[in-house]
Structure formats: C-alpha cells, structure tokens
Design a protein around this motif. Sequence first.
Motif, PDB file in Angstrom:
ATOM      1  N   ASP A   1       0.821  -1.207   0.000  1.00  0.00           N
ATOM      2  CA  ASP A   1       0.000   0.000   0.000  1.00  0.00           C
ATOM      3  C   ASP A   1       0.857   1.261   0.000  1.00  0.00           C
ATOM      4  OD1 ASP A   1      -2.182  -1.686   0.139  1.00  0.00           O
ATOM      5  OD2 ASP A   1      -2.515  -1.382   2.286  1.00  0.00           O
ATOM      6  N   TRP A   2       2.093   1.141   0.494  1.00  0.00           N
ATOM      7  CA  TRP A   2       2.996   2.287   0.545  1.00  0.00           C
ATOM      8  C   TRP A   2       3.931   2.339  -0.667  1.00  0.00           C
ATOM      9  CZ3 TRP A   2       1.557   5.513   4.209  1.00  0.00           C
ATOM     10  CH2 TRP A   2       0.991   5.033   5.393  1.00  0.00           C
ATOM     11  N   LEU A   3       4.048   1.243  -1.394  1.00  0.00           N
ATOM     12  CA  LEU A   3       5.000   1.174  -2.501  1.00  0.00           C
ATOM     13  C   LEU A   3       4.443   1.759  -3.789  1.00  0.00           C
ATOM     14  CD1 LEU A   3       6.469  -2.411  -1.937  1.00  0.00           C
ATOM     15  CD2 LEU A   3       7.362  -0.220  -1.124  1.00  0.00           C
ATOM     16  N   GLY A   4       3.158   1.591  -4.009  1.00  0.00           N
ATOM     17  CA  GLY A   4       2.538   2.086  -5.232  1.00  0.00           C
ATOM     18  C   GLY A   4       1.041   2.183  -5.048  1.00  0.00           C
ATOM     19  N   THR A   5       0.374   2.699  -6.055  1.00  0.00           N
ATOM     20  CA  THR A   5      -1.076   2.872  -5.999  1.00  0.00           C
ATOM     21  C   THR A   5      -1.762   1.827  -6.882  1.00  0.00           C
ATOM     22  OG1 THR A   5      -1.164   4.388  -7.882  1.00  0.00           O
ATOM     23  CG2 THR A   5      -0.692   5.356  -5.722  1.00  0.00           C
ATOM     24  N   PRO A   6      -3.057   1.601  -6.696  1.00  0.00           N
ATOM     25  CA  PRO A   6      -3.744   0.594  -7.510  1.00  0.00           C
ATOM     26  C   PRO A   6      -3.720   0.897  -9.000  1.00  0.00           C
ATOM     27  CG  PRO A   6      -5.073   1.152  -5.596  1.00  0.00           C
ATOM     28  CD  PRO A   6      -3.946   2.143  -5.649  1.00  0.00           C
TER      29      PRO A   6
ATOM     30  N   TRP B   1       3.917   6.367  -1.255  1.00  0.00           N
ATOM     31  CA  TRP B   1       4.669   7.240  -0.362  1.00  0.00           C
ATOM     32  C   TRP B   1       6.111   6.776  -0.168  1.00  0.00           C
ATOM     33  CZ3 TRP B   1       1.772   9.612   4.419  1.00  0.00           C
ATOM     34  CH2 TRP B   1       0.771  10.466   3.961  1.00  0.00           C
ATOM     35  N   ALA B   2       6.367   5.489  -0.163  1.00  0.00           N
ATOM     36  CA  ALA B   2       7.732   5.009   0.079  1.00  0.00           C
ATOM     37  C   ALA B   2       8.709   5.549  -0.970  1.00  0.00           C
ATOM     38  CB  ALA B   2       7.764   3.485   0.141  1.00  0.00           C
ATOM     39  N   PRO B   3       8.485   5.333  -2.272  1.00  0.00           N
ATOM     40  CA  PRO B   3       9.428   5.885  -3.245  1.00  0.00           C
ATOM     41  C   PRO B   3       9.428   7.414  -3.275  1.00  0.00           C
ATOM     42  CG  PRO B   3       7.558   4.875  -4.359  1.00  0.00           C
ATOM     43  CD  PRO B   3       7.466   4.476  -2.925  1.00  0.00           C
ATOM     44  N   LEU B   4       8.290   8.035  -3.000  1.00  0.00           N
ATOM     45  CA  LEU B   4       8.258   9.495  -2.967  1.00  0.00           C
ATOM     46  C   LEU B   4       9.139  10.029  -1.836  1.00  0.00           C
ATOM     47  CD1 LEU B   4       4.446  10.144  -3.593  1.00  0.00           C
ATOM     48  CD2 LEU B   4       6.314  10.594  -5.196  1.00  0.00           C
ATOM     49  N   LEU B   5       9.102   9.367  -0.683  1.00  0.00           N
ATOM     50  CA  LEU B   5       9.930   9.787   0.445  1.00  0.00           C
ATOM     51  C   LEU B   5      11.410   9.568   0.161  1.00  0.00           C
ATOM     52  CD1 LEU B   5       7.705   8.449   3.345  1.00  0.00           C
ATOM     53  CD2 LEU B   5       8.427  10.836   3.066  1.00  0.00           C
TER      54      LEU B   5
ATOM     55  N   GLY C   1      14.803  12.149  -0.021  1.00  0.00           N
ATOM     56  CA  GLY C   1      15.964  12.022   0.852  1.00  0.00           C
ATOM     57  C   GLY C   1      15.739  11.336   2.182  1.00  0.00           C
ATOM     58  N   TRP C   2      14.577  10.691   2.369  1.00  0.00           N
ATOM     59  CA  TRP C   2      14.288  10.024   3.630  1.00  0.00           C
ATOM     60  C   TRP C   2      14.621   8.531   3.560  1.00  0.00           C
ATOM     61  CZ3 TRP C   2      12.278  12.636   7.903  1.00  0.00           C
ATOM     62  CH2 TRP C   2      11.792  13.924   7.669  1.00  0.00           C
ATOM     63  N   PRO C   3      15.310   7.977   4.553  1.00  0.00           N
ATOM     64  CA  PRO C   3      15.396   6.513   4.658  1.00  0.00           C
ATOM     65  C   PRO C   3      14.019   5.962   5.035  1.00  0.00           C
ATOM     66  CG  PRO C   3      17.045   7.618   6.036  1.00  0.00           C
ATOM     67  CD  PRO C   3      16.063   8.661   5.619  1.00  0.00           C
ATOM     68  N   VAL C   4      13.600   4.887   4.387  1.00  0.00           N
ATOM     69  CA  VAL C   4      12.233   4.392   4.557  1.00  0.00           C
ATOM     70  C   VAL C   4      12.248   2.900   4.871  1.00  0.00           C
ATOM     71  CG1 VAL C   4      10.040   3.983   3.388  1.00  0.00           C
ATOM     72  CG2 VAL C   4      11.213   6.161   3.075  1.00  0.00           C
ATOM     73  N   TYR C   5      11.406   2.528   5.832  1.00  0.00           N
ATOM     74  CA  TYR C   5      11.202   1.123   6.177  1.00  0.00           C
ATOM     75  C   TYR C   5       9.709   0.827   6.043  1.00  0.00           C
ATOM     76  CZ  TYR C   5      15.919   1.177   8.066  1.00  0.00           C
ATOM     77  OH  TYR C   5      17.281   1.288   8.198  1.00  0.00           O
ATOM     78  N   VAL C   6       9.373  -0.121   5.178  1.00  0.00           N
ATOM     79  CA  VAL C   6       7.987  -0.505   4.933  1.00  0.00           C
ATOM     80  C   VAL C   6       7.762  -1.882   5.547  1.00  0.00           C
ATOM     81  CG1 VAL C   6       6.251  -1.012   3.175  1.00  0.00           C
ATOM     82  CG2 VAL C   6       7.915   0.811   2.782  1.00  0.00           C
ATOM     83  N   VAL C   7       6.750  -2.000   6.397  1.00  0.00           N
ATOM     84  CA  VAL C   7       6.537  -3.279   7.076  1.00  0.00           C
ATOM     85  C   VAL C   7       5.290  -3.979   6.567  1.00  0.00           C
ATOM     86  CG1 VAL C   7       7.598  -2.269   9.138  1.00  0.00           C
ATOM     87  CG2 VAL C   7       5.111  -2.464   9.023  1.00  0.00           C
TER      88      VAL C   7
ATOM     89  N   ASP D   1       2.785  16.006   1.162  1.00  0.00           N
ATOM     90  CA  ASP D   1       3.350  17.342   1.391  1.00  0.00           C
ATOM     91  C   ASP D   1       2.832  17.939   2.698  1.00  0.00           C
ATOM     92  OD1 ASP D   1       4.859  17.310  -0.905  1.00  0.00           O
ATOM     93  OD2 ASP D   1       3.444  18.489  -2.098  1.00  0.00           O
ATOM     94  N   VAL D   2       1.540  17.727   3.001  1.00  0.00           N
ATOM     95  CA  VAL D   2       0.981  18.231   4.260  1.00  0.00           C
ATOM     96  C   VAL D   2       1.701  17.592   5.444  1.00  0.00           C
ATOM     97  CG1 VAL D   2      -1.087  18.320   5.706  1.00  0.00           C
ATOM     98  CG2 VAL D   2      -1.268  18.737   3.244  1.00  0.00           C
ATOM     99  N   VAL D   3       1.923  16.283   5.369  1.00  0.00           N
ATOM    100  CA  VAL D   3       2.618  15.567   6.444  1.00  0.00           C
ATOM    101  C   VAL D   3       4.055  16.050   6.581  1.00  0.00           C
ATOM    102  CG1 VAL D   3       3.482  13.295   7.140  1.00  0.00           C
ATOM    103  CG2 VAL D   3       1.133  13.543   6.311  1.00  0.00           C
ATOM    104  N   LEU D   4       4.744  16.214   5.470  1.00  0.00           N
ATOM    105  CA  LEU D   4       6.141  16.635   5.520  1.00  0.00           C
ATOM    106  C   LEU D   4       6.274  18.073   6.006  1.00  0.00           C
ATOM    107  CD1 LEU D   4       7.574  14.983   2.278  1.00  0.00           C
ATOM    108  CD2 LEU D   4       7.828  14.238   4.655  1.00  0.00           C
ATOM    109  N   THR D   5       5.314  18.909   5.669  1.00  0.00           N
ATOM    110  CA  THR D   5       5.328  20.278   6.196  1.00  0.00           C
ATOM    111  C   THR D   5       5.204  20.251   7.713  1.00  0.00           C
ATOM    112  OG1 THR D   5       4.401  21.202   4.170  1.00  0.00           O
ATOM    113  CG2 THR D   5       4.153  22.509   6.175  1.00  0.00           C
ATOM    114  N   TRP D   6       4.323  19.377   8.221  1.00  0.00           N
ATOM    115  CA  TRP D   6       4.198  19.237   9.681  1.00  0.00           C
ATOM    116  C   TRP D   6       5.492  18.716  10.290  1.00  0.00           C
ATOM    117  CZ3 TRP D   6       4.356  14.971  12.964  1.00  0.00           C
ATOM    118  CH2 TRP D   6       3.936  15.208  14.279  1.00  0.00           C
TER     119      TRP D   6
END
Length: 311
Positions: free
Chosen positions: A46-51, A57-61, A65-71, A298-303
């Motif tokens: 669900d975080w790797l791609g859309t339907p 969000w994972a590749p976008l992050l 420049g963010w390290p990402v861990y998807v569980v 973007d809203v989340v990253l702004t926060w």
Amino acid sequence: MSTRGFRWIGASAPGGALYVEWERPEGLGSSTPIVLVHGGGGQGTDWLGTPDGRPGWAPLLVELGWPVYVVDRPGYGRAAGTGPEAAERGPAPVREMTAGIFASGADPRHTQWPGPGGPDDPAIVQLTASSAGIALDQAAAQRHDGEQLVRLLEDIGPAVVVTHSLGAPAGWLAAAARPDLVRAVVAIEPPGPPFLDAPQIGLSLGWGLTSAPLPYDPPVTSPEELRQAAKPTLPGLKYLPVAVVEAEASPLGGGARAVAEYLREVGAHADHLRLVDHEVRGNGHGMVLELNNHEVLDVVLTWLGTLDLPS
C-alpha cells in the motif's frame, strides 16, 4: 541512487514475524528514518505504489531524501505465513466491502480516488486482491504488532512512525513502550473515537486508543478501571509530537478530532491535521493511494518540518 534490502524481525516469535523492506537514498537527506505501517487487512505494498500504478509514499519519500522502512505486519502480505496457525481471522474483504471503505461513490466530495468507484472499479479489484481478513483477537494482534515494531526500532534507531487506519495501535503501543525510539507519530485516520466499541467489525478500543493494554499512570489493570481513573496519563507519550490526519470525504475519519484531543489529555503534543485546512480536497480513507497522494504527503512533511528532527 539508493541502497535497498529486506529483513525479518522476530522470526522466532510465537506470534509471527514482521517483514521489513527498506530503502536508503545515497547522498544528502534526512538521517531520521520513516517507518510505514499499513492498515487493517492491507499490506506494505500500500505504501510502494497505488492501484493504478503511480508511486506510493515510500518511493516518494526516498526521492526526497528520507530513509524508509515498509513493514508487513505479522499475518499480512509477505508475512502472511508467519502468524500462529491457531489465530482466527475474519473473512477476506470482498470487492463490495473494499469499495464501501475506499470508494463507494456515495459522497460527491470524494473526487481523488483513481477510478470510478464501486466493486467493478479496476482500482478496487487491485486493492481487494492485496487484502486479508483481520485478526479476531485484536488485543493479542495489536500487542504483538507493537512488540515487533519495537524490535525494528531497536535495530534501526529512533524513527518517525507513520501508520494508516488499523495500523495505528501498533504505533501507539511502540511509542508508549519505547518513547526514546519514536521521534514522532503520524496517524492517518486511526481507529476512533477513543473507547470505540464496534462489535460489528470486531473492534473494541477498551484501552482508549487500543484493544491491547497501554501503560497508564496511575497504573490500571482493566478497561473498566481506566474508565474510572481520574485524569490518567501515558508517560511514554508525554510530549510526543503526533499528527492525526483526516481526509475530507472519508467514511472513517469522524473520530480523528477526538483521538487528537484524547492524545493531548494523556500527555502528547497532538495536532489534528484536516486536509481541507491545507487546501487538499476530495480525499477518502485511502488518501495515501489517491490521485493527489503526493499533496497529502506534502501536508505531512510540512508538519514534520516544524519538528526538531536530526538532519
């Protein structure tokens, strides 16, 4: 460029292992990892791609420049075979159920779903194919998810935990147990309001935010005792930055404000982020999958940018 890999956390644990897929960008970026925890009957994809095939969000992050861990929580996705054989689960969602949650077409404000909605929508077909039944013993499942998430954080160090929907209890439990390892929590439409009792979906938040026990102060031994306690707090969540995100047209976002208010009552620094207040409109419960998922991010990253996270 980036490096990537995967690992299993708690492979010998009786409640099942946590599958983790990670990617770290090379060069400049944030040193604070982001852990992405899927919701309900979903999985890490669900975080790797859309339907409809766009980046999640994972590749976008990682691109930012963010390290990402998807569980994949135990019992779901690539961890589907690791859960205890005796654990009972509800039936796997059918397309009508998935559409009802994510794209029923009933709300004209919901314009960002990547398809026409309804059970025959190709995006709904794709999402249903990745979904599994929810554990009937939510207290045991949430407790184990929280323990495995702590094990991951002990391995990778302090991180931002981002949860979606029913993945939120794992985040609350991990943060309460190891506040030194959680920089912040972003809860995308967590289950609520607090103390929700919804037997029709097999969910009871007897411990306020979770079905599993939380370490309150003063200590309580049961949900009934918690209900009678005067101004209990959660020391592990004290001063924790939390964003509770609510979409405009979601059938499951109605408890977001109450969850944020309860988090403040028990000691967290919680903000209620309504996407409409940030001019991001037309979203439903699956906002991380929708046409404007990058705008929601973007809203989340702004926060997150308002916090004092290590660079």
